[in-house]
Design a protein around this motif. Sequence first.
Motif, PDB file in Angstrom:
ATOM      1  N   ALA A 108      18.088  37.396  71.408  1.00 53.83           N
ATOM      2  CA  ALA A 108      17.021  36.953  70.510  1.00 53.83           C
ATOM      3  C   ALA A 108      16.512  35.608  71.013  1.00 53.83           C
ATOM      4  CB  ALA A 108      17.524  36.831  69.076  1.00 53.83           C
ATOM      5  N   THR A 109      15.402  35.179  70.461  1.00 51.52           N
ATOM      6  CA  THR A 109      14.859  33.856  70.763  1.00 51.52           C
ATOM      7  C   THR A 109      14.898  33.037  69.486  1.00 51.52           C
ATOM      8  OG1 THR A 109      13.396  34.757  72.464  1.00 51.52           O
ATOM      9  CG2 THR A 109      12.857  32.578  71.604  1.00 51.52           C
ATOM     10  N   GLU A 110      15.424  31.815  69.593  1.00 55.44           N
ATOM     11  CA  GLU A 110      15.569  30.974  68.407  1.00 55.44           C
ATOM     12  C   GLU A 110      15.412  29.510  68.789  1.00 55.44           C
ATOM     13  OE1 GLU A 110      15.066  30.230  65.355  1.00 55.44           O
ATOM     14  OE2 GLU A 110      16.303  31.923  64.656  1.00 55.44           O
ATOM     15  N   VAL A 121      14.754  28.778  72.830  1.00 56.24           N
ATOM     16  CA  VAL A 121      15.484  29.317  73.974  1.00 56.24           C
ATOM     17  C   VAL A 121      15.952  30.733  73.670  1.00 56.24           C
ATOM     18  CG1 VAL A 121      16.296  27.027  74.702  1.00 56.24           C
ATOM     19  CG2 VAL A 121      17.717  28.419  73.174  1.00 56.24           C
ATOM     20  N   ALA A 122      16.391  31.427  74.709  1.00 58.18           N
ATOM     21  CA  ALA A 122      17.013  32.741  74.533  1.00 58.18           C
ATOM     22  C   ALA A 122      18.452  32.534  74.071  1.00 58.18           C
ATOM     23  CB  ALA A 122      16.976  33.514  75.845  1.00 58.18           C
ATOM     24  N   VAL A 123      18.854  33.284  73.064  1.00 53.54           N
ATOM     25  CA  VAL A 123      20.224  33.212  72.540  1.00 53.54           C
ATOM     26  C   VAL A 123      20.894  34.558  72.799  1.00 53.54           C
ATOM     27  CG1 VAL A 123      21.666  32.829  70.512  1.00 53.54           C
ATOM     28  CG2 VAL A 123      19.522  31.554  70.775  1.00 53.54           C
ATOM     29  N   ALA A 124      22.039  34.505  73.458  1.00 52.73           N
ATOM     30  CA  ALA A 124      22.793  35.721  73.774  1.00 52.73           C
ATOM     31  C   ALA A 124      24.066  35.760  72.954  1.00 52.73           C
ATOM     32  CB  ALA A 124      23.127  35.771  75.264  1.00 52.73           C
ATOM     33  N   GLY A 125      24.247  36.838  72.213  1.00 55.07           N
ATOM     34  CA  GLY A 125      25.496  37.048  71.506  1.00 55.07           C
ATOM     35  C   GLY A 125      26.367  37.992  72.312  1.00 55.07           C
ATOM     36  N   THR A 126      27.565  37.546  72.669  1.00 54.97           N
ATOM     37  CA  THR A 126      28.428  38.359  73.531  1.00 54.97           C
ATOM     38  C   THR A 126      29.884  37.952  73.332  1.00 54.97           C
ATOM     39  OG1 THR A 126      28.736  39.121  75.812  1.00 54.97           O
ATOM     40  CG2 THR A 126      28.145  36.797  75.513  1.00 54.97           C
ATOM     41  N   ASN A 127      30.737  38.294  74.300  1.00 60.97           N
ATOM     42  CA  ASN A 127      32.151  37.950  74.181  1.00 60.97           C
ATOM     43  C   ASN A 127      32.607  37.148  75.400  1.00 60.97           C
ATOM     44  OD1 ASN A 127      32.253  39.841  76.199  1.00 60.97           O
ATOM     45  ND2 ASN A 127      33.541  41.303  75.097  1.00 60.97           N
ATOM     46  N   ARG A 128      33.882  36.873  75.465  1.00 66.39           N
ATOM     47  CA  ARG A 128      34.428  36.003  76.514  1.00 66.39           C
ATOM     48  C   ARG A 128      34.267  36.604  77.908  1.00 66.39           C
ATOM     49  NH1 ARG A 128      37.896  31.713  76.395  1.00 66.39           N
ATOM     50  NH2 ARG A 128      39.125  31.337  78.281  1.00 66.39           N
ATOM     51  N   GLU A 129      34.305  37.944  78.008  1.00 70.69           N
ATOM     52  CA  GLU A 129      34.250  38.598  79.315  1.00 70.69           C
ATOM     53  C   GLU A 129      32.875  38.502  79.980  1.00 70.69           C
ATOM     54  OE1 GLU A 129      36.712  42.513  79.160  1.00 70.69           O
ATOM     55  OE2 GLU A 129      36.280  41.905  77.089  1.00 70.69           O
ATOM     56  N   VAL A 205      21.479  29.961  75.494  1.00 68.90           N
ATOM     57  CA  VAL A 205      22.583  29.572  74.616  1.00 68.90           C
ATOM     58  C   VAL A 205      23.400  30.826  74.337  1.00 68.90           C
ATOM     59  CG1 VAL A 205      23.222  28.727  72.333  1.00 68.90           C
ATOM     60  CG2 VAL A 205      21.324  27.666  73.561  1.00 68.90           C
ATOM     61  N   VAL A 206      24.716  30.734  74.496  1.00 71.08           N
ATOM     62  CA  VAL A 206      25.613  31.871  74.301  1.00 71.08           C
ATOM     63  C   VAL A 206      26.464  31.618  73.065  1.00 71.08           C
ATOM     64  CG1 VAL A 206      27.378  33.330  75.342  1.00 71.08           C
ATOM     65  CG2 VAL A 206      25.681  32.198  76.796  1.00 71.08           C
ATOM     66  N   VAL A 207      26.511  32.607  72.175  1.00 76.58           N
ATOM     67  CA  VAL A 207      27.313  32.510  70.948  1.00 76.58           C
ATOM     68  C   VAL A 207      28.131  33.788  70.821  1.00 76.58           C
ATOM     69  CG1 VAL A 207      25.577  31.042  69.824  1.00 76.58           C
ATOM     70  CG2 VAL A 207      25.502  33.527  69.489  1.00 76.58           C
ATOM     71  N   PRO A 208      29.168  33.781  69.976  1.00 79.36           N
ATOM     72  CA  PRO A 208      29.934  35.017  69.760  1.00 79.36           C
ATOM     73  C   PRO A 208      29.049  36.126  69.218  1.00 79.36           C
ATOM     74  CG  PRO A 208      31.143  33.131  68.940  1.00 79.36           C
ATOM     75  CD  PRO A 208      29.778  32.624  69.292  1.00 79.36           C
TER      76      PRO A 208
END
Length: 401
Positions: A108-110, A121-129, A205-208
């Motif tokens: 998403a963009t936030e 910026v682009a925000v990526a929701g993902t995991n540790r891997e 930006v990367v978040v859980p």
Amino acid sequence: MKVSDLFRLAFGSLLGKRLRTALSLVGMVIGVASVVVLTALGEGARRYVTAQFASIGSNLLIVLPGKTETSGFPGVVTGVPNDLTLKDAEAVRRQVPGVVQMSPLVMATEAVAHEGRRRNVAVAGTNREFLELRQLHLAQGEFLPQDESGRGRPVAVLGAKVARELFPGEEAVGRVVRIGGWRMRVIGVLSSRGTQLGINVDDLVVVPVATSMRMFDRRTLFRIMVEVRGTADLETAKARIIQTVKARHDGEEDITVLTQDALVSTFSQILGALTMALGAIAAVSLTVAGIGIMNVMLVSVSERTREVGLLRAVGVERRQVLALFLTEAALLSLTGGLLGLGFGWLAVRVMVSAFPALPASPPTWAVVAALVLSLLTGVVFGLLPARRAARLDPVAALAGK
């Protein structure tokens, strides 16, 4: 007439009309240089895309929600596609053999803000891997905590550019930023990487993943990225992923699984065809240059009528007169072709210096084709004036008629 005499006369004629010769060369130079530059751009784009996929390994599968193939029969209502969920991703991890790493992804963009500074910026929701799967590195701090698929802590990892602009000259780790209406603690900063697969990692930006789904009110994943042990496992893993998700979606095959090799091959074919099309478009300008050569040669024949009559009077045969004027046309086009290659190569070097990320380089076939086409263009368009010169009556030509 000896071959050496043929070339001496041809060179002498071209050098005798320097301005006219130079203007004719310009058209050929532009045509050949255009072929070189445009095909170099197409080839550079193909190499860039291939390198982008190679930068994240070669054993990657990408799972997308929705089926890209048409199925069913007219008039028959089929099942509604299901969302691609976190539970689907975990099922793939557990049930598909050969999976080394798996990363769900929400995009998403936030707006991200700190004190008075703010940027979208682009925000990526993902995991540790995600860090290792995309072959990224940390400059500071740590990446997302382990086992964040369901918990979703309010933490974030900033791209290098985001951290630099929100915290100029300051340490970003440990500080708090706002992403939309959420307060997030910065736990890490990524190393500068530039653009990877269309995403500027430095402006990310990367978040859980669970946090991002609550933050953006999402139920479905953007995609799932799966890394398997080796390329030999790709097709087997692909089939098992489809089977696993289909079983979870009430027998509805509503996902698309792409292999990295297939993506690279598809992009390579598309960009290869684009390169050839660009080269063909640029080659059209060679026709214009050929018409210019024909005009120059026709004027040359009319101006050298007496010279042709004298040559015929001293025993020079028609075919030798034809060869003389064809040699002039060939020399003109070949010289223009070589100069065009030189200017085209120089232009490509300038582009590469200005845009180092684009590995622009003209393919060998384009260079050879441009040179051959320039020579053939000169000969073909020089044939009419050469035949006209060869057919001149010696007596009439000596009289200037």
